[in-house]
Each structure stands twice: as C-alpha cells, then as structure tokens.
Design an enzyme around this catalytic site. Sequence first.
Site, PDB file in Angstrom:
ATOM      1  N   LYS A   8       2.165  -6.859  -8.826  1.00  9.08           N
ATOM      2  CA  LYS A   8       3.023  -7.102  -7.664  1.00  9.08           C
ATOM      3  C   LYS A   8       4.308  -7.727  -8.131  1.00  9.08           C
ATOM      4  O   LYS A   8       4.329  -8.442  -9.146  1.00  9.08           O
ATOM      5  CB  LYS A   8       2.330  -8.053  -6.686  1.00  9.08           C
ATOM      6  CG  LYS A   8       2.871  -7.982  -5.295  1.00  9.08           C
ATOM      7  CD  LYS A   8       2.284  -6.798  -4.562  1.00  9.08           C
ATOM      8  CE  LYS A   8       2.656  -6.750  -3.117  1.00  9.08           C
ATOM      9  NZ  LYS A   8       1.726  -5.900  -2.367  1.00  9.08           N
TER      10      LYS A   8
HETATM   11  N1  GLU Z   1       2.997  -2.789  -1.185  1.00  5.35           N
HETATM   12  C1  GLU Z   1       1.918  -1.969  -0.771  1.00  5.35           C
HETATM   13  C2  GLU Z   1       0.599  -2.728  -0.845  1.00  5.35           C
HETATM   14  O1  GLU Z   1       0.574  -3.931  -0.762  1.00  5.35           O
HETATM   15  C3  GLU Z   1       1.887  -0.635  -1.488  1.00  5.35           C
HETATM   16  C4  GLU Z   1       1.659  -0.703  -2.949  1.00  5.35           C
HETATM   17  C5  GLU Z   1       1.831   0.645  -3.665  1.00  5.35           C
HETATM   18  O2  GLU Z   1       2.022   1.639  -3.002  1.00  5.35           O
HETATM   19  O3  GLU Z   1       1.768   0.632  -4.891  1.00  5.35           O
HETATM   20  O4  GLU Z   1      -0.452  -2.186  -0.913  1.00  5.35           O
END
Ligand code: GLU
Length: 476
Positions: free
Chosen positions: A107
């Site tokens: 993240k």
């Molecule tokens: N930000 C989104 C999540 O928390 C999508 C992550 C992604 O598509 O890699 O799942």
Amino acid sequence: MAAVQEPSFRQSVDLMFNRAVGLMDLPPGLEQKIRVCNATYTVRFGVRLRGEIQTFTGYRSVHSEHMEPVKGGIRYAIGVNQDEVEALAALMTYKCALVETPFGGSKGGLCIDPRQYEEHELELITRRFAYELAKRDLINPSQNVPAPDMGTGEREMAWIADQFARMNTTDINAKACVTGKPLNAGGISGRVEATGRGVQYALREFFRNPEDVKAAGMEGKLDGKRIVVQGLGNVGFHAAKFLASEDGAKITGIIERDGALVDDRGLDVEAVHRWIVNHGGVKDYADATYVEDGAKVLEQDCDILIPAALEGVINLTNANNIKAPLIIEAANGPVTAGADEILRKKGTVIIPDMYANAGGVTVSYFEWVKNLSHIRFGRMQRRQEEARHQLVVDELERLSDHLGDAWSMKPDFKQRYLRGADELELVRSGLDDTMRIAYQSMREVWHGRDDVTDLRVAAYIVAIDRVAKSYRAKGL
Ligand code: GLU
C-alpha cells in the site's frame, strides 16, 4: 474519533490476525513472519509550486512478498501515516489471498489534501512521487503494482503509468506497472465501479444463503432492505447505486463529511451524488431530511450498514448504539478491533473488508493480465461465440417453422442469446465468480468449525492458511 484510547489501525489489524492464528496450528515463527510488515519506504521530496519548493511525505509499504508482484492502492489524504499504510498493506495481503489474486500485499500513501491543488500541480506531484517509487522498483509490473485508493483515481494512475513508461522506454510490459488506468491508457472496462460492484455481488451472495441471513436476524432477499451508506465516494456511490437500481434495496441514509441525508422512502442516489459533486457536500439538498451530526446516522435503525469511507468510524464510542444487524465493510478497517468485539457479542453479522471490498483488486488483476497479454478480453472469442449461437438459433427457427403456432421463441431470446460477451461482461462474470467462490470459502470455515463464530475470523483463517502454504512451498 474515539475518545477512549483504542489500539492503532495496524494494532487493530494485528489483534484480528492474532484472534485467527490462535485457532490455527502454525509454527510460531511462521505466524510471526506472516504478521510482520516486510518493509516500509518513506520518501520526502520537493516540488516547485507557486514560486516555492514544497516538501511532501510519501510511503510505500510492502507487507508480504510470498507472491510477486505485490499489489495495493496509493492513497492521497492529509492523515496518511506509516501505521495506516502498514495496516492497509497487511489487509491487501489477506485480501489477495482470500480472493485468489496472485499478489502479495502492499500500500502507498501521500500526505496531501488533493483538493488544495490545481490539476497541473497534482500532476507534477504525482509524477515526482512515481519517479521516487519507480527508481526503487516500488512501481514495477513484476514487483509492485499500485492502483487507486482514497483521493486518487484514473487520472493519477495514467500519470503514474506514463511516468514509468518514460523511465523504462523499452519495457514492453510498462503499462502493467499500475492498474486503474483509463480505458484509453491501457485500463479495463468496469474497473472504476469494480469495488462497488464487488460489494453488490458480496451482498447478493450473502442473501443466497438463508441460513446466513437468519444468523443476522433477517429474512428474505435484498429487495426492500433499508441501507445506510457512509461515504458517497467511488465505492459507496457505486455500491448504493447498483443496490438501489438493480436489487430493489432502499438507501435510507447517506452520510457525508458535512452531515447526512435521511429518507425512509429511499434516497435518489444519483441525484444526491450530483449534488455533492456540484456543491461539495450534502447540505441544502432539497429532497431529504438533513442531519448535521452525520455520525449519528450510523446508529439509525436500518437493515444493512455500509461504511464506505475511512477506517475506525465504528469504534468503542458508538459500537453499542449500532442497530444494523448486518454491516458490510466497503472501506478498509471501518470497525476497530474493540468495536468488532462488542458487535460480535450483540450478534451483529459483519461481512469483513478483506472480502467485501476485494472487487477493486480483483478487476485490477484482470487489468494487469490484459496489459501483459496485450489483448482485450473477448477479442478472439466473441464473434466465434456469436457464430456458434447463430447455428442454434437457425435450428430453433427451423423447428418453430415446423411446429407452426404450437411453439415459437420468446421475442427477446434471439437477440440476447446471439450476442457474444464483450470485455465488460467478461469482467463482471469474473468478478461475480470470484466473489461467490471467496464467500463460500469463508462460509465453510464459519459454519464448519465450532470455534469460529464470525466471518472475519473465517476470512483471516482462509487467507492466512493460503499465505502459509505459499511460504511453505518456498521452503520457509
Ligand atoms: N485500493 C484498493 C484496495 O484497497 C484497490 C487495490 C488494487 O486494485 O490493487 O483494495
């Protein structure tokens, strides 16, 4: 925020993890290896804006590399910090394992209030952040693939993809370095609404299991259920819109930053969304009752509560007052570990974040595969499928001629059956399949073991078990 001291977001995720591993039989060393966050990179960079250099702080955290690339969004928010990014990265690991997308968890975040900047300024900032991450392989099609999260969207992903391509001019797979891109820049149909769709498919699957509906003290179908949504951003908006327009649910409350709107007859989600886009909030919207203390609406009587905004919004200060028998966590970490315990004791059923909002990363996976295969889904099969369907329709027409008035095809059958699936339909089908299978894998543990009494622990058990198997296969 809670007045009482509660564990941090990351500690909250660890507490939930610990509750699950307590019921598993993992060697303590492996347990520890899975729990810890592998690395967090902090970068401070300067961008010349409005005649002066402004310094920004960003993070990219890699929680687990049992599979690579690692995957997870990049968040733009003023409150971004290391603890939060690490908690979110951990959730990505478990989320990817639960819905079987072949990624580790990561993240990123940038401490910024994007509303304070012009588009061209945001582009400069994003490109610089992307440069800092890409040069350390923290953006890379085979190592680390970001995506949108709170405060970011298609536009930022297009800048990131372009920045990476400029730095890697001969990489034929450069587009796969990030997902959530616009369709004309290597994106995939259906990614924007994917997380909201996933929430809808999750609820549909829940309501396909009467035993589970009963466990939440409800009965019947989604049709007519009263829903309160917190946050009408990308996820909340799409989930609410689809549930109201396609499943007959009633959105009786919408909570936003500046207050909430309530209406027992059901709110017009698209009209409220338009109002928010044009006026920056829900206040003064004419066709509903406005409640200034929006957080109070979380405690309103309803059937389903969908927190789709920030983490920690259901905490020790309000958990006891939550009346919804079913909560589906469209946001990441909206229920703190303490609140989770209170709600569990009350018998509230919680469909946990790592499952409920996994639609985004699932369709990101499809986009990444599309980028690597350099071909749109359905391009090879669609017309061939239509040609084969035509054969059947021709035969049915012959039969209908033969039978005369006794039998004929339904008027819309021909048109519906003939059409081969396009990319959007394939994406939806893949997402639906993913959400159904993942639900069943959680459910099996939930109902199959006497020591498991909630879906969250079941989800953690399934996810941790898969991560552990990957580590074991690597010889760890
Ligand atoms: N930000 C989104 C999540 O928390 C999508 C992550 C992604 O598509 O890699 O799942």
